[in-house]
Design a protein around this motif. Structure first.
Motif, PDB file in Angstrom:
ATOM      1  N   ARG A  61       0.938  -1.228   0.128  1.00  0.00           N
ATOM      2  CA  ARG A  61      -0.103  -0.062   0.239  1.00  0.00           C
ATOM      3  C   ARG A  61       0.925   1.215  -0.197  1.00  0.00           C
ATOM      4  O   ARG A  61       0.449   2.161  -0.818  1.00  0.00           O
ATOM      5  CB  ARG A  61      -0.925  -0.008   1.381  1.00  0.00           C
ATOM      6  N   ILE A  62       2.112   1.063   0.736  1.00  0.00           N
ATOM      7  CA  ILE A  62       2.803   2.509   0.842  1.00  0.00           C
ATOM      8  C   ILE A  62       3.429   2.560  -0.384  1.00  0.00           C
ATOM      9  O   ILE A  62       3.561   3.780  -0.845  1.00  0.00           O
ATOM     10  CB  ILE A  62       3.866   1.995   2.174  1.00  0.00           C
ATOM     11  N   ALA A  63       3.992   1.693  -1.075  1.00  0.00           N
ATOM     12  CA  ALA A  63       4.679   1.364  -2.273  1.00  0.00           C
ATOM     13  C   ALA A  63       3.886   2.167  -3.433  1.00  0.00           C
ATOM     14  O   ALA A  63       4.411   2.793  -4.376  1.00  0.00           O
ATOM     15  CB  ALA A  63       5.225   0.095  -2.735  1.00  0.00           C
ATOM     16  N   THR A  64       2.668   1.701  -3.550  1.00  0.00           N
ATOM     17  CA  THR A  64       1.792   2.329  -4.540  1.00  0.00           C
ATOM     18  C   THR A  64       1.086   3.525  -4.214  1.00  0.00           C
ATOM     19  O   THR A  64       0.676   4.071  -5.086  1.00  0.00           O
ATOM     20  CB  THR A  64       0.457   1.193  -4.849  1.00  0.00           C
ATOM     21  N   ASP A  65       1.332   4.090  -3.080  1.00  0.00           N
ATOM     22  CA  ASP A  65       0.842   5.326  -2.584  1.00  0.00           C
ATOM     23  C   ASP A  65      -0.608   5.785  -3.097  1.00  0.00           C
ATOM     24  O   ASP A  65      -0.715   6.836  -3.645  1.00  0.00           O
ATOM     25  CB  ASP A  65       1.934   6.215  -3.332  1.00  0.00           C
ATOM     26  N   GLY A  66      -1.396   4.889  -2.860  1.00  0.00           N
ATOM     27  CA  GLY A  66      -2.831   5.192  -3.051  1.00  0.00           C
ATOM     28  C   GLY A  66      -3.285   5.302  -4.554  1.00  0.00           C
ATOM     29  O   GLY A  66      -4.586   5.401  -4.669  1.00  0.00           O
TER      30      GLY A  66
END
Length: 536
Positions: free
Chosen positions: A518-523
């Motif tokens: 989730r953090i890597a795809t940044d929303g």
């Protein structure tokens, strides 16, 4: 004069690998008592270790720790403990006082047999009887076996044991080793045999060993454990060997006491732990590889037998005998990461999905328990439906995604019609050339290192969705692992992961991978759960 064959039960020592030494006080006391009643000649109580003894454990610090687990000392049995040649500080060992164990077994690897035997002299000088265990005796060259016998002769221990560490011996191997050792080993030193059941030969080899000792006219010791309890494929079983010695070698073992020990104390361990022959441990025997390598591939990657065979084969003979997890992980990745140019495949799948939301159906139990709810969502939203690493009956799929070869084969064989009719997205760790309705994508671009179970199929599929630029993903059947397969899977016969009952640790790891994603795809990707999940 015929040879005398003694039986050594190593349940509490070799079985310590299975239960992390925590048999519990009642089982330790009860097993020792029943083995004494059964007239077992030598009872191995556990290990001596460089740490404080924990109540209920068969890892002891000093012999006094063992005294707590038996009553008045029985003069007809010998009580022993084992030390690993380089993992116990003998300065901690007090002189023998006749109140606790009578003897110590020293196990040593081939390249350090002289060091291990030298420790035996120190132990003997403190008053204890000494037994030697030559780990992986099959790995000794003939001249090294001669040197081993000559070095052992200097100490004159009670026994020197042949150890089939990897369960790789055949009868001809055992006969060859016995002939050399018998020729050079002083006659009053007993010869022992400790087997592992990787090739279903422990009992057979134990009987053959007894016959060889009869021909050699040498007294001997056979190791065994209740129900064969021991690391990996386990050992020869005490009940079988005792019965054989009673019937064929003038043994005097009380089978009722042995069966009592099994009924009273082994049932719990059999119900809650696993050991014994299996195909993966056969592979360990076939390649003379350490069982920890097999356990690693099983527990971390659900490697099937064929893949495990190829990965272990890729290791050098020297590396197989060790357990270098970093090396093994690199070999696993090297084996799986067959790079292919999947740019055109990604473009085709991306175009077929378009702007539609994607519903991922994983094989968790909620996929059948919440079937009506999932079908209502499909009817209302018309998503692209992707089955992840399994086919759950009752669903119409747009694609099937497979990242595990065993699951791929299972779906192909059990759900043949649906498998053939559906388009499949297959990771390159399974195959690199498509057949029929298949699209191959790069395994290496679906995983991220940093976790033991980094190749979790749910997380890998999310990474694939990110490559496909999917903006909305809804997940069903990603329940999380419970305490049993029935709790975890819609199809309880589906090949599954086994993290050694550390289910919550596995859940936490997957939860952490999902957070990282989730953090890597940044929303950029909206992810929601349609059914209840521990990862939500």
């Amino acid at each position: 004069m015929s040879s005398q064959i003694q039986l050594l039960d190593c349940t509490l020592r070799d079985g310590a690998y299975i239960v992390d030494s925590m048999f519990g006080e009642p089982a330790i006391k009860g097993i020792i008592k029943k083995l004494e009643e059964a007239n077992i000649d030598i009872i191995e109580c556990g290990w001596l270790k460089n740490k404080k003894h924990e109540r209920g454990s068969t890892f002891f610090h000093v012999p006094d720790d063992i005294k707590k687990y038996f009553g008045k000392k029985n003069q007809t049995n010998i009580l022993v403990a084992m030390i690993d040649w380089d993992r116990y500080d003998l300065s901690q060992l007090p002189p023998y006082d006749g109140e606790s164990i009578d003897a110590i077994r020293v196990v040593f690897p081939q390249e350090h047999f002289k060091d291990g035997i030298a420790l035996g002299k120190i132990i003997s000088d403190k008053g204890y009887k000494v037994f030697f265990q030559a780990a992986n005796t099959l790995g000794y060259k003939d001249e090294e076996l001669v040197a081993l016998a000559q070095e052992v002769n200097k100490i004159r221990p009670i026994a020197l044991s042949i150890v089939d560490t990897f369960g790789a011996m055949y009868g001809s191997d055992l006969k060859h080793i016995v002939e050399i050792l018998n020729k050079y080993l002083i006659k009053d030193i007993k010869m022992g045999f400790h087997s592992h059941n990787n090739q279903q030969m422990s009992f057979s080899l134990s009987m053959q060993f007894a016959e060889l000792m009869e021909k050699c006219n040498r007294n001997a010791i056979i190791d065994s454990s209740l129900c064969g309890m021991g690391r990996g494929a386990g050992n020869a079983t005490t009940e079988l060997v005792a019965n054989y010695l009673n019937k064929k070698r003038h043994g005097n073992y009380d089978m009722n006491a042995i069966l009592d020990a099994i009924d009273m104390y082994m049932g719990y361990f059999q119900a809650n732990y696993r050991w014994g022959y299996s195909t993966p441990y056969f592979i360990a025997g076939m390649y003379c590889t350490h069982v920890n390598n097999i356990a690693y591939l099983l527990n971390n990657h659900r490697a099937n037998a064929k893949d495990m065979n190829n990965i272990i084969e890729a290791l050098s003979p020297k590396d197989r005998k060790q357990y270098d997890y970093e090396l093994l992980e690199n070999k696993y990745l090297e084996y799986c990461s067959q790079f292919i140019d999947d740019a055109e495949t990604i473009r085709i799948i991306r175009e077929s999905i378009g702007e539609c939301p994607v519903l991922l159906i994983l094989p968790g139990r909620s996929a059948i328990q919440q079937y009506s709810r999932i079908q209502e969502y499909i009817k209302r939203e018309s998503p692209i439906v992707i089955g992840v690493n399994a086919i759950t009956e009752g669903y119409d799929y747009s694609y099937l995604f497979f990242a595990n070869n065993t699951r791929y084969i299972y779906a192909k064989e059990i759900y043949q019609k649906q498998f053939e009719e559906n388009w499949k997205i297959v990771a390159s760790n399974i195959k690199t050339e498509p057949q029929g309705k298949e699209r191959i994508v790069n395994f290496s671009q679906l995983v991220k290192r940093g976790w033991e179970h980094f190749d979790n199929s749910g997380i890998m599929c999310l990474r694939l969705m990110n490559r496909l630029r999917v903006q909305k993903v809804v997940i069903a059947g990603f329940d999380g692992f419970g305490d049993s397969y029935e709790e975890s899977y819609a199809d309880v016969t589906l090949p599954h992961i086994d993290p050694g009952k550390k289910w919550e640790e596995l859940n936490e790891e997957i939860r952490d991978m999902l957070t990282d994603f989730r953090i890597a795809t940044d929303g950029k990707m909206e992810i929601s759960f349609l059914t209840e999940s521990v990862y939500e």
